[in-house]
Design an enzyme around this catalytic site. Structure first.
Site, PDB file in Angstrom:
ATOM      1  N   THR A 168      30.938  25.898  -8.736  1.00 28.33           N
ATOM      2  CA  THR A 168      30.747  27.141  -9.489  1.00 28.33           C
ATOM      3  C   THR A 168      29.975  26.785 -10.754  1.00 28.33           C
ATOM      4  O   THR A 168      30.125  25.676 -11.272  1.00 28.33           O
ATOM      5  CB  THR A 168      32.137  27.723  -9.850  1.00 28.33           C
ATOM      6  OG1 THR A 168      32.730  28.226  -8.670  1.00 28.33           O
ATOM      7  CG2 THR A 168      32.052  28.832 -10.896  1.00 28.33           C
ATOM      8  N   ARG A 196      37.125  38.477  -0.316  1.00 25.57           N
ATOM      9  CA  ARG A 196      37.907  37.824  -1.380  1.00 25.57           C
ATOM     10  C   ARG A 196      37.057  37.704  -2.647  1.00 25.57           C
ATOM     11  O   ARG A 196      35.919  37.255  -2.600  1.00 25.57           O
ATOM     12  CB  ARG A 196      38.338  36.429  -0.902  1.00 25.57           C
ATOM     13  CG  ARG A 196      39.096  35.603  -1.960  1.00 25.57           C
ATOM     14  CD  ARG A 196      38.197  34.654  -2.717  1.00 25.57           C
ATOM     15  NE  ARG A 196      38.928  33.736  -3.573  1.00 25.57           N
ATOM     16  CZ  ARG A 196      38.358  32.955  -4.489  1.00 25.57           C
ATOM     17  NH1 ARG A 196      37.060  32.976  -4.664  1.00 25.57           N
ATOM     18  NH2 ARG A 196      39.075  32.148  -5.232  1.00 25.57           N
ATOM     19  N   GLY A 222      40.503  29.920  -8.204  1.00 21.81           N
ATOM     20  CA  GLY A 222      40.538  31.279  -8.734  1.00 21.81           C
ATOM     21  C   GLY A 222      41.898  31.941  -8.655  1.00 21.81           C
ATOM     22  O   GLY A 222      42.294  32.681  -9.564  1.00 21.81           O
TER      23      GLY A 222
HETATM   24  N1  ASP Z   1      36.715  29.764  -9.548  1.00 19.63           N
HETATM   25  C1  ASP Z   1      35.964  29.801  -8.321  1.00 19.63           C
HETATM   26  C2  ASP Z   1      36.627  30.759  -7.369  1.00 19.63           C
HETATM   27  O1  ASP Z   1      37.827  30.678  -7.199  1.00 19.63           O
HETATM   28  C3  ASP Z   1      35.805  28.479  -7.674  1.00 19.63           C
HETATM   29  C4  ASP Z   1      35.506  27.314  -8.594  1.00 19.63           C
HETATM   30  O2  ASP Z   1      35.329  27.479  -9.790  1.00 19.63           O
HETATM   31  O3  ASP Z   1      35.420  26.187  -8.087  1.00 19.63           O
HETATM   32  O4  ASP Z   1      35.952  31.545  -6.755  1.00 19.63           O
END
Ligand code: ASP
Length: 299
Positions: A168, A196, A222
């Protein structure tokens, strides 16, 4: 003139040795692109948007091109940008035909009365705002197809068990006017359920910016981050007077204690002081302030 600051990240996860250099390079390029604007008097919002576009275009990260596929083998993207001066944010979620979701988030911020648009409505808004949609296959790369086959054959994830997710991206900035901005963009978790939406594009969870407190971008699991509203929690600690690094460490401690989650945070406060920390093995990140002539790039 206020102290300038820009921090970018490319996700908190266990970065394999084979991907380390590409992650560093990607962060360095994104920082340069954002800094080129900031250094010439550009706004914190523009610097964050441009840095994130660079990261979305880089297939090493899980944002834009090269994002994880969902359970149905499709890319679904989430992104947000927030303006610390007005507290207005623009966000999109579950978009499939947008190369640079952070740019559409910016258009939502600037031109829409709303803060978040999802799915087809977000794509319709993008078209009306003059963005041409891409073909869904244009965002898919071979590495992610391979990962998808592997995870698919492993069967469903047990409740509470984390699917692997990587890369991310996000940025936070303070400009010469003292305005703060933050942004986050992601393809979400690998093999996620269709529809999602994680923390990344939710105001206060994956991103928050308030000129009176600071700007924050989060990364990590998340489903845990949302429980503790991580970015706003870190911003509240900045508002209480904590230095960015300390605020980030405290907020991540709460994430661990209350939601059994790991992740990473980048922050900047109204004085242009920056922080970056993580409870995962690595977080690709880079930062620069007007106090120094050089960028710092770290994993
Ligand atoms: N926070 C992101 C999500 O859950 C994933 C991540 O930051 O690695 O979509």
């Amino acid at each position: 003139m206020k102290k300038l600051a820009l921090v970018v990240h490319g996700g908190a996860w266990a970065i394999p040795e084979t991907a380390a250099e590409a992650c560093r390079e990607g962060c360095r390029r994104a920082l340069e692109r954002g800094w080129a604007l900031l250094g010439q008097g550009g706004s914190a919002l523009d610097a964050c948007e441009q840095a994130i576009i660079e990261l979305e275009n880089d297939p090493i990260f899980d944002a834009g091109l090269g994002s994880h596929l969902n359970r149905d083998g499709r890319v679904q993207l989430d992104a947000i940008l927030m303006d610390g001066r007005t507290l207005k944010a623009g966000a999109v979620a579950a978009v499939e035909r947008v190369r640079n979701p952070v740019h559409v988030a910016r258009l939502v911020l600037d031109r829409s009365e709303h803060i978040m648009l999802v799915g087809e409505g977000a794509e319709q808004f993008a078209v009306e705002a003059g963005v041409s949609l891409c073909n869904v296959s244009e965002l898919v790369i071979a590495r992610e197809v391979e990962l998808w086959y592997k995870l698919k054959n492993e069967g469903p994830t047990a409740p509470g068990r984390r699917r692997p997710s990587a890369g991310t991206v996000g940025a936070v900035a303070c400009d010469a006017q003292g305005n703060l901005a933050a942004g986050t963009s992601t393809g979400g978790t690998a093999c996620k359920y269709p529809g999602r939406v994680g923390d990344s594009s939710l105001i206060g969870c994956g991103c928050y910016a308030d000129n009176r407190a600071g700007a924050v971008s989060a990364t990590g699991y998340g489903e845990a981050i949302m429980k503790v509203v991580l970015a706003k929690s870190a911003s509240d600690l900045l508002a209480a007077g904590l230095a960015p690094q300390v605020a980030a460490e405290r907020a991540l401690a709460v994430l661990r204690e209350r939601a059994q989650g790991t992740g990473g945070l980048i922050l900047v406060d109204p004085q242009g002081r920056v922080g970056a920390t993580f409870t995962t093995p690595h977080m690709a990140h880079a930062f620069r302030t007007s106090d120094s002539a050089e960028a710092v790039v770290r994993l």
